[in-house]
Design a protein around this motif. Structure first.
Motif, PDB file in Angstrom:
ATOM      1  N   ILE A  80      -2.391  -4.127   4.432  1.00 46.86           N
ATOM      2  CA  ILE A  80      -3.796  -4.512   4.179  1.00 46.86           C
ATOM      3  C   ILE A  80      -4.618  -3.309   3.734  1.00 46.86           C
ATOM      4  O   ILE A  80      -5.842  -3.292   3.868  1.00 46.86           O
ATOM      5  CB  ILE A  80      -4.437  -5.214   5.400  1.00 46.86           C
ATOM      6  N   ASP A  81      -3.923  -2.306   3.187  1.00 48.20           N
ATOM      7  CA  ASP A  81      -4.559  -1.125   2.608  1.00 48.20           C
ATOM      8  C   ASP A  81      -5.445  -0.372   3.595  1.00 48.20           C
ATOM      9  O   ASP A  81      -6.476   0.179   3.226  1.00 48.20           O
ATOM     10  CB  ASP A  81      -5.350  -1.524   1.354  1.00 48.20           C
ATOM     11  N   HIS A  82      -5.052  -0.381   4.857  1.00 47.24           N
ATOM     12  CA  HIS A  82      -5.739   0.377   5.915  1.00 47.24           C
ATOM     13  C   HIS A  82      -7.225   0.043   6.022  1.00 47.24           C
ATOM     14  O   HIS A  82      -8.055   0.912   6.252  1.00 47.24           O
ATOM     15  CB  HIS A  82      -5.502   1.883   5.752  1.00 47.24           C
ATOM     16  N   LYS A  83      -7.521  -1.244   5.855  1.00 45.13           N
ATOM     17  CA  LYS A  83      -8.907  -1.716   6.007  1.00 45.13           C
ATOM     18  C   LYS A  83      -8.905  -2.959   6.875  1.00 45.13           C
ATOM     19  O   LYS A  83      -8.075  -3.845   6.701  1.00 45.13           O
ATOM     20  CB  LYS A  83      -9.524  -2.045   4.650  1.00 45.13           C
ATOM     21  N   ASP A  84      -9.862  -3.019   7.791  1.00 43.87           N
ATOM     22  CA  ASP A  84     -10.028  -4.201   8.629  1.00 43.87           C
ATOM     23  C   ASP A  84     -10.356  -5.382   7.713  1.00 43.87           C
ATOM     24  O   ASP A  84     -11.315  -5.325   6.937  1.00 43.87           O
ATOM     25  CB  ASP A  84     -11.156  -3.979   9.641  1.00 43.87           C
ATOM     26  N   PRO A  85      -9.567  -6.475   7.783  1.00 46.93           N
ATOM     27  CA  PRO A  85      -9.785  -7.595   6.864  1.00 46.93           C
ATOM     28  C   PRO A  85     -11.145  -8.289   7.043  1.00 46.93           C
ATOM     29  O   PRO A  85     -11.655  -8.884   6.106  1.00 46.93           O
ATOM     30  CB  PRO A  85      -8.637  -8.556   7.150  1.00 46.93           C
ATOM     31  N   GLN A  86     -11.703  -8.198   8.228  1.00 41.90           N
ATOM     32  CA  GLN A  86     -12.989  -8.860   8.467  1.00 41.90           C
ATOM     33  C   GLN A  86     -14.183  -7.984   8.118  1.00 41.90           C
ATOM     34  O   GLN A  86     -15.171  -8.470   7.585  1.00 41.90           O
ATOM     35  CB  GLN A  86     -13.080  -9.322   9.922  1.00 41.90           C
ATOM     36  N   THR A  87     -14.077  -6.690   8.420  1.00 41.02           N
ATOM     37  CA  THR A  87     -15.233  -5.816   8.213  1.00 41.02           C
ATOM     38  C   THR A  87     -15.086  -4.889   7.016  1.00 41.02           C
ATOM     39  O   THR A  87     -16.081  -4.347   6.539  1.00 41.02           O
ATOM     40  CB  THR A  87     -15.472  -4.942   9.464  1.00 41.02           C
ATOM     41  N   GLY A  88     -13.867  -4.673   6.563  1.00 41.26           N
ATOM     42  CA  GLY A  88     -13.633  -3.734   5.473  1.00 41.26           C
ATOM     43  C   GLY A  88     -13.619  -2.279   5.922  1.00 41.26           C
ATOM     44  O   GLY A  88     -13.405  -1.378   5.126  1.00 41.26           O
ATOM     45  N   GLU A  89     -13.823  -2.052   7.207  1.00 42.48           N
ATOM     46  CA  GLU A  89     -13.825  -0.692   7.749  1.00 42.48           C
ATOM     47  C   GLU A  89     -12.412  -0.105   7.708  1.00 42.48           C
ATOM     48  O   GLU A  89     -11.430  -0.826   7.891  1.00 42.48           O
ATOM     49  CB  GLU A  89     -14.323  -0.697   9.196  1.00 42.48           C
ATOM     50  N   PRO A  90     -12.294   1.195   7.496  1.00 46.03           N
ATOM     51  CA  PRO A  90     -10.966   1.828   7.508  1.00 46.03           C
ATOM     52  C   PRO A  90     -10.319   1.743   8.892  1.00 46.03           C
ATOM     53  O   PRO A  90     -11.014   1.796   9.905  1.00 46.03           O
ATOM     54  CB  PRO A  90     -11.253   3.282   7.153  1.00 46.03           C
ATOM     55  N   ILE A  91      -9.005   1.585   8.909  1.00 47.06           N
ATOM     56  CA  ILE A  91      -8.251   1.580  10.168  1.00 47.06           C
ATOM     57  C   ILE A  91      -7.149   2.630  10.078  1.00 47.06           C
ATOM     58  O   ILE A  91      -6.686   2.980   8.986  1.00 47.06           O
ATOM     59  CB  ILE A  91      -7.653   0.195  10.500  1.00 47.06           C
ATOM     60  N   ALA A  92      -6.741   3.133  11.225  1.00 48.88           N
ATOM     61  CA  ALA A  92      -5.690   4.156  11.283  1.00 48.88           C
ATOM     62  C   ALA A  92      -4.348   3.565  10.859  1.00 48.88           C
ATOM     63  O   ALA A  92      -4.119   2.365  10.978  1.00 48.88           O
ATOM     64  CB  ALA A  92      -5.594   4.717  12.695  1.00 48.88           C
ATOM     65  N   CYS A  93      -3.472   4.432  10.424  1.00 47.04           N
ATOM     66  CA  CYS A  93      -2.135   4.013   9.995  1.00 47.04           C
ATOM     67  C   CYS A  93      -1.171   4.034  11.183  1.00 47.04           C
ATOM     68  O   CYS A  93      -0.879   5.100  11.732  1.00 47.04           O
ATOM     69  CB  CYS A  93      -1.623   4.926   8.888  1.00 47.04           C
ATOM     70  N   ASP A  94      -0.678   2.863  11.559  1.00 49.23           N
ATOM     71  CA  ASP A  94       0.287   2.755  12.655  1.00 49.23           C
ATOM     72  C   ASP A  94       1.578   3.496  12.326  1.00 49.23           C
ATOM     73  O   ASP A  94       2.186   4.132  13.179  1.00 49.23           O
ATOM     74  CB  ASP A  94       0.618   1.297  12.945  1.00 49.23           C
ATOM     75  N   ARG A  95       2.009   3.395  11.090  1.00 47.47           N
ATOM     76  CA  ARG A  95       3.265   4.010  10.678  1.00 47.47           C
ATOM     77  C   ARG A  95       3.224   5.529  10.886  1.00 47.47           C
ATOM     78  O   ARG A  95       4.172   6.123  11.404  1.00 47.47           O
ATOM     79  CB  ARG A  95       3.548   3.682   9.213  1.00 47.47           C
ATOM     80  N   LYS A  96       2.127   6.162  10.477  1.00 47.50           N
ATOM     81  CA  LYS A  96       1.990   7.607  10.667  1.00 47.50           C
ATOM     82  C   LYS A  96       2.051   7.967  12.143  1.00 47.50           C
ATOM     83  O   LYS A  96       2.691   8.952  12.527  1.00 47.50           O
ATOM     84  CB  LYS A  96       0.682   8.107  10.057  1.00 47.50           C
ATOM     85  N   LEU A  97       1.406   7.175  12.988  1.00 46.09           N
ATOM     86  CA  LEU A  97       1.411   7.429  14.430  1.00 46.09           C
ATOM     87  C   LEU A  97       2.817   7.297  15.012  1.00 46.09           C
ATOM     88  O   LEU A  97       3.263   8.140  15.787  1.00 46.09           O
ATOM     89  CB  LEU A  97       0.442   6.495  15.151  1.00 46.09           C
ATOM     90  N   VAL A  98       3.528   6.254  14.619  1.00 44.78           N
ATOM     91  CA  VAL A  98       4.888   6.034  15.124  1.00 44.78           C
ATOM     92  C   VAL A  98       5.811   7.167  14.678  1.00 44.78           C
ATOM     93  O   VAL A  98       6.553   7.738  15.490  1.00 44.78           O
ATOM     94  CB  VAL A  98       5.435   4.664  14.664  1.00 44.78           C
ATOM     95  N   LEU A  99       5.764   7.532  13.416  1.00 44.13           N
ATOM     96  CA  LEU A  99       6.630   8.603  12.912  1.00 44.13           C
ATOM     97  C   LEU A  99       6.282   9.941  13.549  1.00 44.13           C
ATOM     98  O   LEU A  99       7.182  10.725  13.891  1.00 44.13           O
ATOM     99  CB  LEU A  99       6.553   8.680  11.386  1.00 44.13           C
ATOM    100  N   TRP A 100       5.006  10.220  13.739  1.00 41.39           N
ATOM    101  CA  TRP A 100       4.577  11.452  14.403  1.00 41.39           C
ATOM    102  C   TRP A 100       5.108  11.488  15.837  1.00 41.39           C
ATOM    103  O   TRP A 100       5.608  12.512  16.304  1.00 41.39           O
ATOM    104  CB  TRP A 100       3.054  11.539  14.386  1.00 41.39           C
ATOM    105  N   THR A 101       5.013  10.343  16.540  1.00 38.79           N
ATOM    106  CA  THR A 101       5.478  10.263  17.921  1.00 38.79           C
ATOM    107  C   THR A 101       6.986  10.507  18.005  1.00 38.79           C
ATOM    108  O   THR A 101       7.458  11.256  18.864  1.00 38.79           O
ATOM    109  CB  THR A 101       5.116   8.895  18.539  1.00 38.79           C
ATOM    110  N   LEU A 102       7.741   9.894  17.111  1.00 40.82           N
ATOM    111  CA  LEU A 102       9.199  10.097  17.108  1.00 40.82           C
ATOM    112  C   LEU A 102       9.544  11.564  16.858  1.00 40.82           C
ATOM    113  O   LEU A 102      10.468  12.099  17.465  1.00 40.82           O
ATOM    114  CB  LEU A 102       9.863   9.209  16.055  1.00 40.82           C
ATOM    115  N   LYS A 103       8.813  12.197  15.989  1.00 37.64           N
ATOM    116  CA  LYS A 103       9.057  13.607  15.703  1.00 37.64           C
ATOM    117  C   LYS A 103       8.778  14.453  16.944  1.00 37.64           C
ATOM    118  O   LYS A 103       9.522  15.384  17.260  1.00 37.64           O
ATOM    119  CB  LYS A 103       8.185  14.059  14.542  1.00 37.64           C
TER     120      LYS A 103
END
Length: 113
Positions: free
Chosen positions: A41-64
């Motif tokens: 969803i292009d890192h935007k809240d579908p209802q508000t259009g506000e930017p949201i954090a990337c889950d994928r980056k967080l997961v990969l960072w955590t694994l590292k």
């Protein structure tokens, strides 16, 4: 009751089909191929259009940070191997033959009568 039992039966069959597929999915798991809703969803809240954090980056960072491998570049493959080996074994041992309570099987049998 007449509507609930068929729905309950259908949900049970759907769940059991998913459970049967899971070991093969885990055997071929690759974190690199995983999908995140935020990215789709292009890192935007579908209802508000506000930017949201990337889950994928967080997961990969955590694994590292877990330091799953001595080699900095192999941490994703180390995680893949953990899922493919250990998680599959635990899953199969846990679910073989005793996943659903007897009452569920009884209700499924009654629906077929």
């Amino acid at each position: 009751g007449a509507v609930v039992l068929p729905v309950y039966h259908w949900l049970g069959l759907w769940m059991m089909t998913d459970i049967q597929r899971l070991p093969q999915q885990l055997h071929t798991f690759k974190i690199q191929d995983s999908k995140c809703t935020c990215c789709s969803i292009d890192h935007k809240d579908p209802q508000t259009g506000e930017p949201i954090a990337c889950d994928r980056k967080l997961v990969l960072w955590t694994l590292k940070k877990w330091k799953m491998s001595e080699d900095e570049e192999d941490y994703l493959e180390a995680f893949n191997e953990l899922v493919r080996g250990n998680l599959v074994s635990i899953f199969v041992e846990t679910l073989q033959g005793s996943f659903l309570p007897f009452g569920f099987y009884l209700q499924m049998a009654i629906c077929y009568r």
